[in-house]
Scaffold this active site. Sequence first.
Site, PDB file in Angstrom:
ATOM      1  N   GLY A 168      46.279  11.165  48.621  1.00 20.87           N
ATOM      2  CA  GLY A 168      44.949  11.160  48.022  1.00 20.87           C
ATOM      3  C   GLY A 168      43.956  11.965  48.836  1.00 20.87           C
ATOM      4  N   TYR A 194      39.955  -5.239  43.621  1.00 23.59           N
ATOM      5  CA  TYR A 194      40.026  -4.212  44.669  1.00 23.59           C
ATOM      6  C   TYR A 194      40.177  -4.863  46.039  1.00 23.59           C
ATOM      7  CZ  TYR A 194      38.310  -0.612  47.905  1.00 23.59           C
ATOM      8  OH  TYR A 194      38.158   0.267  48.952  1.00 23.59           O
TER       9      TYR A 194
END
Length: 263
Positions: free
Chosen positions: A14, A154
Site C-alpha cells: 500500500g 477499523y
Amino acid sequence: MKIDLTGKTAVVTGSTEGIGRAIALGLARAGATVVVNGRKQDKVDAAVAGLKQEAPGAEVKGLAADLGTADGVAAFVAALPACDILVNNVGIFNPQDFFEVPDEEWSRFFEVNVMSGVRLSRAYAQGMAERGWGRVVFISSESGLNIPVEMVHYGMTKTAQLAVARGLARRLAGTGVTVNSVLPGPTLSEGVAEMLKDEVAKSGRPLEEVAADFVKEHRSSSIIQRAASVEEVANMVVYVCSKEASATTGAALRVDGGVINTI
C-alpha cells in the site's frame, strides 16, 4: 546514526501514497531496493517514477496486486519469492456507525488490514529466518488501543495486528528476524485529507489547520495537538527496519503524538 540498508530488499504494501509512500522513500534513501505496491498499475508506475526522482540512484520497483485477497497475495509472492524487509502497511478505514456496518464490511476490513499481513509474513518470514536476518513491521494505529467509537470495525483490525505481530515475534525468537508494530496517531495522509476535504472547502482554511482542529476535537488527549506528517511516521519505521534496531522486537512503538493516555 547512519542507517545503511544497501543489499536489502524491502516490500512496502500500500505504498503508492500516504504513510506507505513515505516509508518507501525513507527505505530507498537508506539504500534498500524497494518494491512499491498498490492495486492499480498506473498508480504503482507513477509512484515508482516519483520515488526515483526524489531518491536519485535508488533502486525502486513496482508490483501491482490486490493484497486484500488470498489470490492477490499468491500472485505477489509468485512474482517476488523473497525479501529481507516486509512493511505491512496496506489498510483501509471508513467512519461508520457500529449499527450500520454489515458482516461483509467487517470481513473486508479484516481481509485487507489483517490477513494481508498474515499471508505475506507467512510467505516471507521463514526465508528471513533461514538467512539469519529480517525485519517485519505491521503498521497498526493508536486506534488499536483507543478503539474509535466511529470506527469500531477499523479499531478491531488494528488490535488484531498487535496480537499477530507480538505472537510472530515470539515465534521467530533467536532467528535474527525482528517483528514489531508501529502505531501512528492522526496523520496527514491523502486519506485523512480526503476525509476532511469538505470542511476545508467550506471553511477556506488550510488543511493543516482543519486537521489540527479535528485532532483537538476527536483525539483531545494528543500532546502535540496536531496531525503528524507522513515523514514523522516513516522515520520510526525506517529505524525499526535498520540493522541498528536489532534489540527491538515484539514491541508496539507509538508515533501517536501522545494520544494514548498512558505511560
